[in-house]
Write an enzyme that holds these catalytic residues in place. Structure first.
Site, PDB file in Angstrom:
ATOM      1  N   GLU A 121       0.890  -1.175   0.000  1.00 14.25           N
ATOM      2  CA  GLU A 121       0.000   0.000   0.000  1.00 14.25           C
ATOM      3  C   GLU A 121       0.916   1.209   0.000  1.00 14.25           C
ATOM      4  O   GLU A 121       1.573   1.483   1.013  1.00 14.25           O
ATOM      5  CB  GLU A 121      -0.855   0.015   1.269  1.00 14.25           C
ATOM      6  N   CYS A 172      -3.592   8.542   3.502  1.00 14.55           N
ATOM      7  CA  CYS A 172      -3.148   8.039   2.198  1.00 14.55           C
ATOM      8  C   CYS A 172      -4.252   8.167   1.150  1.00 14.55           C
ATOM      9  O   CYS A 172      -3.983   8.279  -0.038  1.00 14.55           O
ATOM     10  CB  CYS A 172      -2.716   6.600   2.325  1.00 14.55           C
TER      11      CYS A 172
HETATM   12  P1  NAP Z   1       7.951   5.254   4.840  1.00 17.93           P
HETATM   13  O1  NAP Z   1       9.021   6.196   5.192  1.00 17.93           O
HETATM   14  O2  NAP Z   1       8.026   4.548   3.548  1.00 17.93           O
HETATM   15  O3  NAP Z   1       7.904   4.209   6.050  1.00 17.93           O
HETATM   16  C1  NAP Z   1       6.930   3.211   6.103  1.00 17.93           C
HETATM   17  C2  NAP Z   1       7.390   2.102   7.013  1.00 17.93           C
HETATM   18  O4  NAP Z   1       8.512   1.451   6.428  1.00 17.93           O
HETATM   19  C3  NAP Z   1       7.857   2.591   8.391  1.00 17.93           C
HETATM   20  O5  NAP Z   1       7.445   1.659   9.362  1.00 17.93           O
HETATM   21  C4  NAP Z   1       9.370   2.591   8.246  1.00 17.93           C
HETATM   22  O6  NAP Z   1      10.049   2.445   9.463  1.00 17.93           O
HETATM   23  C5  NAP Z   1       9.537   1.354   7.400  1.00 17.93           C
HETATM   24  N1  NAP Z   1      10.821   1.267   6.732  1.00 17.93           N
HETATM   25  C6  NAP Z   1      11.514   2.248   6.131  1.00 17.93           C
HETATM   26  N2  NAP Z   1      12.673   1.757   5.646  1.00 17.93           N
HETATM   27  C7  NAP Z   1      12.688   0.437   5.955  1.00 17.93           C
HETATM   28  C8  NAP Z   1      13.618  -0.613   5.762  1.00 17.93           C
HETATM   29  N3  NAP Z   1      14.782  -0.425   5.133  1.00 17.93           N
HETATM   30  N4  NAP Z   1      13.309  -1.839   6.212  1.00 17.93           N
HETATM   31  C9  NAP Z   1      12.153  -2.054   6.864  1.00 17.93           C
HETATM   32  N5  NAP Z   1      11.246  -1.101   7.107  1.00 17.93           N
HETATM   33  C10 NAP Z   1      11.505   0.130   6.646  1.00 17.93           C
HETATM   34  O7  NAP Z   1       6.519   5.937   4.879  1.00 17.93           O
HETATM   35  P2  NAP Z   1       5.932   6.906   5.994  1.00 17.93           P
HETATM   36  O8  NAP Z   1       6.665   8.197   5.868  1.00 17.93           O
HETATM   37  O9  NAP Z   1       5.874   6.242   7.331  1.00 17.93           O
HETATM   38  O10 NAP Z   1       4.432   7.040   5.521  1.00 17.93           O
HETATM   39  C11 NAP Z   1       3.964   8.048   4.641  1.00 17.93           C
HETATM   40  C12 NAP Z   1       3.603   7.466   3.301  1.00 17.93           C
HETATM   41  O11 NAP Z   1       2.806   6.325   3.454  1.00 17.93           O
HETATM   42  C13 NAP Z   1       2.796   8.433   2.481  1.00 17.93           C
HETATM   43  O12 NAP Z   1       3.374   8.558   1.216  1.00 17.93           O
HETATM   44  C14 NAP Z   1       1.435   7.782   2.358  1.00 17.93           C
HETATM   45  O13 NAP Z   1       0.779   8.028   1.144  1.00 17.93           O
HETATM   46  C15 NAP Z   1       1.727   6.359   2.517  1.00 17.93           C
HETATM   47  N6  NAP Z   1       0.586   5.669   3.102  1.00 17.93           N
HETATM   48  C16 NAP Z   1      -0.091   4.780   2.340  1.00 17.93           C
HETATM   49  C17 NAP Z   1      -1.168   4.118   2.879  1.00 17.93           C
HETATM   50  C18 NAP Z   1      -1.927   3.094   2.088  1.00 17.93           C
HETATM   51  O14 NAP Z   1      -2.733   2.395   2.661  1.00 17.93           O
HETATM   52  N7  NAP Z   1      -1.713   2.969   0.808  1.00 17.93           N
HETATM   53  C19 NAP Z   1      -1.561   4.353   4.197  1.00 17.93           C
HETATM   54  C20 NAP Z   1      -0.856   5.273   4.936  1.00 17.93           C
HETATM   55  C21 NAP Z   1       0.224   5.938   4.372  1.00 17.93           C
HETATM   56  P3  NAP Z   1      10.715   3.704  10.207  1.00 17.93           P
HETATM   57  O15 NAP Z   1       9.612   4.610  10.571  1.00 17.93           O
HETATM   58  O16 NAP Z   1      11.366   3.077  11.382  1.00 17.93           O
HETATM   59  O17 NAP Z   1      11.677   4.304   9.246  1.00 17.93           O
END
Ligand code: NAP
Length: 518
Positions: A255, A294
């Site tokens: 997602e 999102c």
């Molecule tokens: P993100 O930076 O991609 O992080 C998402 C998750 O991935 C976090 O738990 C992060 O952990 C983890 N992560 C990052 N690097 C990783 C790695 N190398 N190995 C394992 N895990 C890793 O996204 P975000 O900033 O939290 O969220 C915002 C984005 O999410 C927005 O673009 C939004 O559109 C999208 N979103 C989509 C949905 C949907 O249902 N489609 C829902 C909500 C949000 P850490 O925090 O520890 O880095």
């Protein structure tokens, strides 16, 4: 406070200073989290044995009862969670409710589904095919639980709902959940998990929680494990090419981000019911969770002749939005979750401004703390969206919406699809032809389409709200995933196999299983 992780039925702290979790109103550090040095591989193996075995002994109804008791614990602590969401996510009471009650509601919904599925532990599909001349030998499809761990990585904007919507579907399917919340807002996930584990209602290995970096999650994975990821497209792409994930050939559900849209149909007139309903929904996109959903509306397509009136009405509403500290009851729009997100949102708004016109913004409160992370709700206009690019591609993860002028519905449809796949689309129209045209042309680009006509009026759940009965996910840019949707979400955790055998064998299997009725 240091957030511990719950691994192999033990609360353990990672090494080092860890990453800070802050109050976005003033930058005050509330807690730290580190996964450094934690034996994640051992935790996954423990869940794969203990969690899988524990759930395999339970029927769908018993798993549903387990979900119900988890929801019960969370309901009992709801007030505490609302306060935590305010502190760590800058949530107003409404924002916090969407996350917290959304999580609890999804657990309850899957608990109810479990009760309806009864004593069975696996599904059957009803149709049966005769494979030989004699009618004794047939093939029928059954869906059984995959004996692996559901590794569930969540985004920062839904520390409750994100964790529980994934856990609910996995547990009902017989698969243990290994949750990894986004570090910046993990305090709520931690508190909730801590309360549930302390209540001693969940068998060992069924729930695990990793607070801190998730980098250790991808070694020692088994082919029966799965990954459900919610977050940015950039992180998703990194996971897609991770060597360990590729080598284990895991099931993965993604997602990701998306540039969702709403269309005011050509039949919408100034001051009409549909005009006001679309206005209300757009104001929500600029206020609820400070635009950090999102599924949020980012682009609003309005036909050229209606645009000046819609813009004027919206600008008036925006000017009246109270931005501020969510502890103040008058506040409608809180801060973004931290300074990094604020910087990114402001930078993306600046990029959009290079090809759009600034229309209006809400005033920011005076006397903001130096490390606060507020972004003023901002309205932009694209008078020529056919020749714009960024507005269809850049997701401002904050309170910013762009109005896009269209000449006719065909053009609005073509421009909507330029987001290259999104989570949610809405249409405000009473015209059955427009409704069909939008559905046929744009449903393939979206996981969910909300159609608001006068018959529905106010009686709908909103553009951005994800309901567990409907699938959540979107094609292309949105990640290509599909979650929830009642029993549909459970298929991710189950293996469909063709069982070939005598009609007697298949009859017995059918009696022991439950029909997959979508
Ligand atoms: P993100 O930076 O991609 O992080 C998402 C998750 O991935 C976090 O738990 C992060 O952990 C983890 N992560 C990052 N690097 C990783 C790695 N190398 N190995 C394992 N895990 C890793 O996204 P975000 O900033 O939290 O969220 C915002 C984005 O999410 C927005 O673009 C939004 O559109 C999208 N979103 C989509 C949905 C949907 O249902 N489609 C829902 C909500 C949000 P850490 O925090 O520890 O880095």
């Amino acid at each position: 406070m240091i957030l511990k992780s719950y691994i192999a039925s033990e609360w353990v702290a990672g090494a080092g200073e860890g990453r800070p979790l802050v109050n976005p109103v003033n930058g005050q550090v509330l807690a730290t989290a580190s996964a450094e040095g934690l034996d994640v591989e051992k935790g996954l193996a423990y869940a794969r044995v203990n969690g899988v075995q524990a759930l395999a002994q339970l029927s769908f109804a018993q798993r549903g009862a387990l979900l119900k008791s988890i929801a019960g614990v969370l309901v009992g602590n709801r007030d505490k969670y609302i306060e935590t969401a305010r502190l760590n996510s800058g949530n107003t009471a409404v924002d916090a409710s969407i996350d917290i009650d959304g999580g609890i509601g999804t657990l309850k919904y899957y608990a109810f589904l479990g009760s309806k599925l009864g004593d069975a532990k696996f599904f059957n599909e009803t149709s049966r095919d005769q494979l030989t001349k004699e009618p004794i030998f047939c093939s029928q499809h059954f869906l059984t639980s995959r004996p692996g761990v559901g590794v569930q990585i969540n985004a920062f904007n839904f520390p409750s709902w994100g964790m529980w919507e994934k856990a609910a579907v996995a547990l009902l399917s017989g698969v243990p959940s290994f949750a990894k919340p986004a570090t910046s807002t993990a305090l709520l996930s931690y508190e909730m998990m801590h309360d549930v584990i302390s209540a001693d209602i969940v068998p060992n290995g069924v729930l695990s929680l990793l607070c801190g970096s998730g980098e250790g999650l991808f070694t020692g994975l088994s082919p029966m494990d799965s990954i459900a990821f919610t977050g940015s497209a950039a992180t998703a792409n990194m996971l897609r090419t991770n060597n360990n994930i590729v080598a284990a050939n895991l099931r993965m559900n993604i997602e990701a981000d998306s540039v969702n849209a709403t269309i005011l149909g050509p039949d919408v007139t100034v001051g009409s019911a549909l005009f006001n309903l679309a206005l209300k929904e757009t104001v929500k996109a600029l206020s609820i969770k400070a635009g950090q959903l999102c599924t949020n509306i980012r682009r609003v397509f309005v036909c050229k002749k209606l645009l000046p009136d819609f813009e004027a009405a919206l600008s008036e509403k925006i000017a009246a939005l109270v931005v501020g500290d969510p502890s103040d009851a008058a506040t409608r729009v809180g801060p973004l979750i931290n300074v990094a997100q604020q910087k990114e949102a402001l930078s993306n708004i600046a990029t959009l401004k290079t090809e759009t016109t600034f229309v209006a913004s809400a005033p920011l409160p005076s006397g903001l703390a130096e490390n606060s992370s507020f972004v003023a709700p901002t309205l932009l206009r694209s008078a020529d969206p056919a020749n714009a690019d960024n507005v269809h591609k850049i997701e401002v993860f904050g309170p910013c919406v762009t109005l896009l002028a269209y000449d006719n519905l065909d053009q609005a449809i073509e421009l909507t699809a330029r987001a290259e796949g999104a989570l949610a689309l809405s249409l405000f129209s009473d015209d059955p032809v427009a409704q069909m045209q939008v559905t046929q042309s744009l449903a393939p680009w979206h996981g969910r389409v909300l159609i608001v006509d006068q018959a529905v009026g106010k009686n709908h759940t909103g553009h951005s709200i994800v309901m567990p009965q409907s699938v959540h996910g979107g094609p292309g840019r949105a990640g290509g995933g599909e979650e929830l949707g009642g029993l549909r979400g459970m298929q991710f955790h189950m293996q469909r196999s063709a069982i070939q055998g005598s009609t007697h064998v298949l009859d017995r299997m059918q009696q022991l299983s439950c029909q997959l009725q979508l």
